[in-house]
Design an enzyme around this catalytic site. Sequence first.
Site, PDB file in Angstrom:
ATOM      1  N   ASP A 126     -30.016 -32.696  98.194  1.00 19.96           N
ATOM      2  CA  ASP A 126     -28.984 -33.289  97.344  1.00 19.96           C
ATOM      3  C   ASP A 126     -29.638 -34.439  96.607  1.00 19.96           C
ATOM      4  O   ASP A 126     -30.597 -35.033  97.105  1.00 19.96           O
ATOM      5  CB  ASP A 126     -27.824 -33.852  98.178  1.00 19.96           C
ATOM      6  CG  ASP A 126     -28.171 -35.197  98.789  1.00 19.96           C
ATOM      7  OD1 ASP A 126     -28.896 -35.221  99.797  1.00 19.96           O
ATOM      8  OD2 ASP A 126     -27.768 -36.232  98.235  1.00 19.96           O
ATOM      9  N   CYS A 175     -33.540 -22.240  78.906  1.00 22.65           N
ATOM     10  CA  CYS A 175     -32.310 -22.380  79.680  1.00 22.65           C
ATOM     11  C   CYS A 175     -31.202 -21.557  79.037  1.00 22.65           C
ATOM     12  O   CYS A 175     -31.034 -21.558  77.818  1.00 22.65           O
ATOM     13  CB  CYS A 175     -31.902 -23.856  79.759  1.00 22.65           C
ATOM     14  SG  CYS A 175     -30.385 -24.124  80.683  1.00 22.65           S
ATOM     15  N   CYS A 213     -27.928 -21.920  79.849  1.00 23.92           N
ATOM     16  CA  CYS A 213     -26.629 -22.560  80.107  1.00 23.92           C
ATOM     17  C   CYS A 213     -25.819 -22.656  78.809  1.00 23.92           C
ATOM     18  O   CYS A 213     -26.378 -22.548  77.708  1.00 23.92           O
ATOM     19  CB  CYS A 213     -26.809 -23.925  80.769  1.00 23.92           C
ATOM     20  SG  CYS A 213     -27.048 -25.319  79.652  1.00 23.92           S
ATOM     21  N   HIS A 215     -26.007 -29.346  81.619  1.00 23.26           N
ATOM     22  CA  HIS A 215     -27.344 -28.747  81.507  1.00 23.26           C
ATOM     23  C   HIS A 215     -28.223 -29.133  82.696  1.00 23.26           C
ATOM     24  O   HIS A 215     -28.912 -28.278  83.265  1.00 23.26           O
ATOM     25  CB  HIS A 215     -28.056 -29.151  80.207  1.00 23.26           C
ATOM     26  CG  HIS A 215     -29.523 -28.916  80.323  1.00 23.26           C
ATOM     27  ND1 HIS A 215     -30.078 -27.659  80.178  1.00 23.26           N
ATOM     28  CD2 HIS A 215     -30.539 -29.741  80.682  1.00 23.26           C
ATOM     29  CE1 HIS A 215     -31.386 -27.737  80.426  1.00 23.26           C
ATOM     30  NE2 HIS A 215     -31.689 -28.987  80.727  1.00 23.26           N
TER      31      HIS A 215
HETATM   32 ZN    ZN Z   1     -29.290 -25.796  79.463  1.00 18.96          ZN
END
Ligand code: ZN
Length: 400
Positions: free
Chosen positions: A294, A332, A334, A363
């Site tokens: 974490d 990425c 996302c 992101h």
């Molecule tokens: Zn991203």
Amino acid sequence: MPVTSDLLAASPALRFDVQAQNGEARAGALTTRRGVIETPVFMPVGTAGTVKAIRFEELESEDLDAKIILGNTYHLWLRPGIETIKACGGLHRFIGWDRALLTDSGGFQVWSLGDLRKITEEGTEFRSHVDGSMQFLSPEVSMEVQAALGSDIVMVFDECAPGNAAYEETEKSVGLTSRWARRSRMAFDRMQVDGADIGHIEGPGLNGRQALFGIIQGAGHLDLRRVSLEQTVEVGFDGYAIGGLSVGEEKSVMFDVISDLAPRMPADKPRYLMGVGTPEDLIEAVANGVDMFDCVLPTRNGRTGQAFTSRGKVNIKNARWVRDQRPLDEDCRCVVCRRHTRAYLRHLYLAGEMLASILLTHHNLAFFLDTMRSVRQSIRSGDFPKFRREFTQRLDANGE
Ligand SMILES: [Zn+2]
């Protein structure tokens, strides 16, 4: 003498299966009473009952698909207070999250108050940062609060020594942590029997109770770390955490501890490195056999205009992105990277728009969670060393 009660031994609170191994790196499945979590796993931090700047729908979305998040005993205990959360049916119901929750014990937060707290054998007395009142946290109080929160994984109440703590100071701290671990275990078991756990839920093959993790301390002293490990394992827990790292010590000290300690931790239990770290830290720790992580970095840095990408960090404030039409990270997938440019994100940030925090946080979490997905795949296919090498090389590109 082990203090693990037999009631927990009959059927476990959670199951952990290592399914593939590449050197020390392991991929597995952690079955909790609220679902199966593939490991190695990154757990977003939801300090005050919220992962800052991100909605729960997003955490559950395909983009992120976080299977477990953290809650913070210290913060929730002070505000809104445990009676309120109890009256609202426990932390899961209060925040509207059905997936797994891990709560830390509050030990680290009160420790980090510095001069505002006083540590005795009994526990820690400190001044609340919310209203200035004097408060007292101990193993028993922490277990009581975490039972009322009803989290699925509970952490013992420990004492953290500073990263550069001297030997004698650390030795005392390890001793106290060990005695507190025993008291945590006993109070925890009593509360499970008494039905204090608000989040109790029956699951196949599990006893429906909370799981309890022990924490290994010892600062940068490897022999004290081993003593702490031995004493913690003797008490007996469902999983084991390495605490007290990333608290001001040199990075090399941190990795000396991880590489020495992690492979010695029980192989059949999850190993959790608390509060660490950057994507490269995570990969190194996985290579040493750590299963759970974490860290506030993806969320906190998201709010200060910093993005983690496969080519290193991007500071969105930088003037060089003013008309840059590329996404934050070309690799990425996302929603932020599919839709928005660096130029737009920079504009939002400089204009003080809250959407800047929301998009950068999204992101960053996607990047951390996606990295762990790739880590798991590479361990399963036997390619982890290659993945590790290539991932680390790419990060050196410095955002370009
Ligand atoms: Zn991203």
